[in-house]
Write a protein that holds these residues in place. Structure first.
Motif, PDB file in Angstrom:
ATOM      1  N   ARG A 128       4.061  10.316 -15.125  1.00 36.30           N
ATOM      2  CA  ARG A 128       3.868   8.925 -14.706  1.00 36.30           C
ATOM      3  C   ARG A 128       3.748   8.891 -13.185  1.00 36.30           C
ATOM      4  NH1 ARG A 128       8.836   5.388 -16.043  1.00 36.30           N
ATOM      5  NH2 ARG A 128       8.311   6.199 -18.105  1.00 36.30           N
ATOM      6  N   LEU A 129       2.715   8.212 -12.698  1.00 39.07           N
ATOM      7  CA  LEU A 129       2.466   8.137 -11.262  1.00 39.07           C
ATOM      8  C   LEU A 129       2.385   6.678 -10.821  1.00 39.07           C
ATOM      9  CD1 LEU A 129      -0.329  10.860 -11.017  1.00 39.07           C
ATOM     10  CD2 LEU A 129       2.097  11.143 -10.491  1.00 39.07           C
ATOM     11  N   ALA A 130       3.000   6.388  -9.680  1.00 39.73           N
ATOM     12  CA  ALA A 130       2.986   5.033  -9.126  1.00 39.73           C
ATOM     13  C   ALA A 130       3.112   5.137  -7.612  1.00 39.73           C
ATOM     14  CB  ALA A 130       4.125   4.202  -9.711  1.00 39.73           C
ATOM     15  N   GLY A 131       3.008   4.004  -6.941  1.00 37.41           N
ATOM     16  CA  GLY A 131       3.238   3.966  -5.504  1.00 37.41           C
ATOM     17  C   GLY A 131       2.395   4.963  -4.731  1.00 37.41           C
ATOM     18  N   ALA A 132       3.056   5.719  -3.855  1.00 39.70           N
ATOM     19  CA  ALA A 132       2.349   6.677  -2.999  1.00 39.70           C
ATOM     20  C   ALA A 132       1.729   7.820  -3.792  1.00 39.70           C
ATOM     21  CB  ALA A 132       3.312   7.231  -1.947  1.00 39.70           C
ATOM     22  N   ALA A 133       2.226   8.081  -5.004  1.00 47.50           N
ATOM     23  CA  ALA A 133       1.701   9.180  -5.824  1.00 47.50           C
ATOM     24  C   ALA A 133       0.482   8.770  -6.647  1.00 47.50           C
ATOM     25  CB  ALA A 133       2.794   9.696  -6.758  1.00 47.50           C
ATOM     26  N   LEU A 134       0.173   7.483  -6.676  1.00 52.42           N
ATOM     27  CA  LEU A 134      -0.945   6.997  -7.480  1.00 52.42           C
ATOM     28  C   LEU A 134      -2.269   7.411  -6.837  1.00 52.42           C
ATOM     29  CD1 LEU A 134      -1.309   5.189 -10.036  1.00 52.42           C
ATOM     30  CD2 LEU A 134      -1.695   3.283  -8.463  1.00 52.42           C
ATOM     31  N   PRO A 135      -3.158   8.071  -7.580  1.00 53.26           N
ATOM     32  CA  PRO A 135      -4.429   8.520  -6.995  1.00 53.26           C
ATOM     33  C   PRO A 135      -5.294   7.393  -6.444  1.00 53.26           C
ATOM     34  CG  PRO A 135      -4.014   9.665  -9.056  1.00 53.26           C
ATOM     35  CD  PRO A 135      -2.986   8.577  -8.951  1.00 53.26           C
ATOM     36  N   ASP A 136      -5.281   6.226  -7.103  1.00 53.46           N
ATOM     37  CA  ASP A 136      -6.121   5.114  -6.650  1.00 53.46           C
ATOM     38  C   ASP A 136      -5.622   3.820  -7.272  1.00 53.46           C
ATOM     39  OD1 ASP A 136      -8.423   3.470  -5.866  1.00 53.46           O
ATOM     40  OD2 ASP A 136      -9.463   5.377  -5.599  1.00 53.46           O
ATOM     41  N   GLN A 137      -5.810   2.708  -6.564  1.00 52.63           N
ATOM     42  CA  GLN A 137      -5.452   1.398  -7.100  1.00 52.63           C
ATOM     43  C   GLN A 137      -6.665   0.627  -7.602  1.00 52.63           C
ATOM     44  OE1 GLN A 137      -3.097  -0.543  -3.907  1.00 52.63           O
ATOM     45  NE2 GLN A 137      -1.364  -0.389  -5.310  1.00 52.63           N
ATOM     46  N   ASP A 138      -7.838   1.039  -7.179  1.00 51.53           N
ATOM     47  CA  ASP A 138      -9.059   0.322  -7.522  1.00 51.53           C
ATOM     48  C   ASP A 138      -9.441   0.560  -8.985  1.00 51.53           C
ATOM     49  OD1 ASP A 138     -11.559  -1.172  -6.656  1.00 51.53           O
ATOM     50  OD2 ASP A 138     -12.431   0.706  -7.395  1.00 51.53           O
ATOM     51  N   ILE A 139      -9.646  -0.511  -9.722  1.00 53.30           N
ATOM     52  CA  ILE A 139      -9.977  -0.410 -11.142  1.00 53.30           C
ATOM     53  C   ILE A 139     -11.253   0.404 -11.357  1.00 53.30           C
ATOM     54  CG2 ILE A 139     -10.658  -1.696 -13.206  1.00 53.30           C
ATOM     55  CD1 ILE A 139      -7.760  -2.122 -12.622  1.00 53.30           C
ATOM     56  N   ASP A 140     -12.297   0.103 -10.610  1.00 56.20           N
ATOM     57  CA  ASP A 140     -13.582   0.780 -10.810  1.00 56.20           C
ATOM     58  C   ASP A 140     -13.507   2.270 -10.487  1.00 56.20           C
ATOM     59  OD1 ASP A 140     -14.800  -1.549 -11.660  1.00 56.20           O
ATOM     60  OD2 ASP A 140     -15.541  -2.090  -9.664  1.00 56.20           O
ATOM     61  N   SER A 141     -12.689   2.629  -9.510  1.00 54.44           N
ATOM     62  CA  SER A 141     -12.582   4.039  -9.125  1.00 54.44           C
ATOM     63  C   SER A 141     -12.031   4.898 -10.255  1.00 54.44           C
ATOM     64  CB  SER A 141     -11.699   4.183  -7.887  1.00 54.44           C
ATOM     65  OG  SER A 141     -12.292   3.555  -6.769  1.00 54.44           O
ATOM     66  N   TRP A 142     -11.248   4.291 -11.134  1.00 56.93           N
ATOM     67  CA  TRP A 142     -10.659   5.057 -12.230  1.00 56.93           C
ATOM     68  C   TRP A 142     -11.688   5.479 -13.273  1.00 56.93           C
ATOM     69  CZ3 TRP A 142      -6.174   7.489 -12.766  1.00 56.93           C
ATOM     70  CH2 TRP A 142      -5.171   7.193 -11.853  1.00 56.93           C
ATOM     71  N   LYS A 143     -12.845   4.866 -13.259  1.00 54.16           N
ATOM     72  CA  LYS A 143     -13.870   5.242 -14.237  1.00 54.16           C
ATOM     73  C   LYS A 143     -14.287   6.695 -14.073  1.00 54.16           C
ATOM     74  CE  LYS A 143     -18.422   3.979 -16.040  1.00 54.16           C
ATOM     75  NZ  LYS A 143     -19.575   3.051 -15.945  1.00 54.16           N
TER      76      LYS A 143
END
Length: 300
Positions: A197-212
């Motif tokens: 589980r990743l969140a905060g500073a460890a999250l690769p990206d916050q942008d919805i489109d980037s996760w595609k």
């Protein structure tokens, strides 16, 4: 371990998003509206004393593709219009092992053995804070010092965690027999599971489109394992079983110094690590898949 008796799969267990609505609402009202769309986890962010807020955290489960994520967000917006684009605040990716023959009488023993092995032989824990616990029924307590003891705990429904549940990184291994609402699932889909589980500073990206286009195989270091060398003598095996703090020890194991005794008796589990990487690559392809619309013929 004979991995050929298992069917493996990597999945997105859930994605948590934060939405900003055009009007203030109470959490229970939003939750009630979204329940019609199969969404059960809704929490207001910094609500006032009466529970009103215009920011909410929502967990979305059972997403097979990025298109499914977008569809869920469209359903949410139909109930509570967005004042700004939603952002990803957390993601949990799971590596699952199912028995190819779920009717086998030793079903849970095999699955518990796999779940215990993944937890016990984790190559790179995100934290030396390791523990075993059972939600509402026991623990947390220190990890047992032998693989066999962890297997017994897994059969009884215990979980192994690395890190704090509220931290930016959290690893979790267990025998999965219920869904995210704690309701029992059919025996044939019981599985050994290991999650990151990743969140905060460890999250690769916050942008919805980037996760595609996210490459899930980049998470392989979080889901990598070691194994005891079958040629190790009894004293070396005793060293493995006797580590009082396995998590902090494993993190310190040199990866390139093959002359080091610890590295020798716990080399990489190459077979399982390759399976993990392949399944994460499959997840990347599946996640980005977009169904093509059927072409309409213009011929007469």
């Amino acid at each position: 371990m004979n991995y050929s008796i298992f069917r493996f799969e990597a999945v997105v267990d859930f994605i948590e998003v934060r939405i900003h609505t055009t009007t203030r609402n109470q959490g229970w009202k939003i939750k009630g509206a979204l329940a019609l769309h199969g969404i059960s986890y809704v929490e207001p962010v910094q609500p006032d004393a009466a529970g009103w807020s215009s920011h909410f955290r929502i967990k979305l489960y059972d997403l097979r593709t990025h298109a499914a994520l977008q569809s869920k967000l469209a359903s949410i917006e139909s109930e509570c219009p967005f004042a700004s684009p939603p952002v990803v605040t957390m993601i949990e990716v799971a590596f699952d092992g199912y028995l190819k023959d779920p009717a086998a009488p030793t079903n849970h023993n095999h699955l518990a053995a796999l779940a215990a092995r993944m937890a016990y032989q984790l190559a790179a824990p995100v934290s030396p804070n390791s523990r075993i616990y059972r939600d509402g029924k026991g623990g947390p307590t220190a990890l047992p010092r032998t693989l066999e003891a962890i297997e017994r705990k897994m059969v009884e429904g215990w979980n192994v965690g690395f890190g704090d549940k509220t931290a930016d990184q959290y690893q979790h291994g267990y025998l999965k027999t219920t869904d995210h609402n704690k309701k029992p699932i059919p025996v044939e889909i019981h599985r050994a599971r290991f999650e990151i589980r990743l969140a905060g500073a460890a999250l690769p990206d916050q942008d919805i489109d980037s996760w595609k286009s996210f490459k899930f195989e980049s998470l392989a270091p979080y889901i990598s394992f070691r194994k005891a060398d079958p040629t190790a003598d009894q004293m070396q095996q005793a060293i493995i079983a006797g580590y009082a703090d396995r998590a902090s020890h494993r993190k310190a194991i040199p990866r390139k110094d093959s002359s080091n005794t610890r590295a020798h008796i716990m080399p990489a589990d190459t077979e399982l690590n390759q399976i993990v990487k392949r399944q994460l690559q499959h997840l990347t392809r599946r996640w980005s898949y977009v169904r093509k619309s059927a072409k309409i013929s213009t011929k007469k």
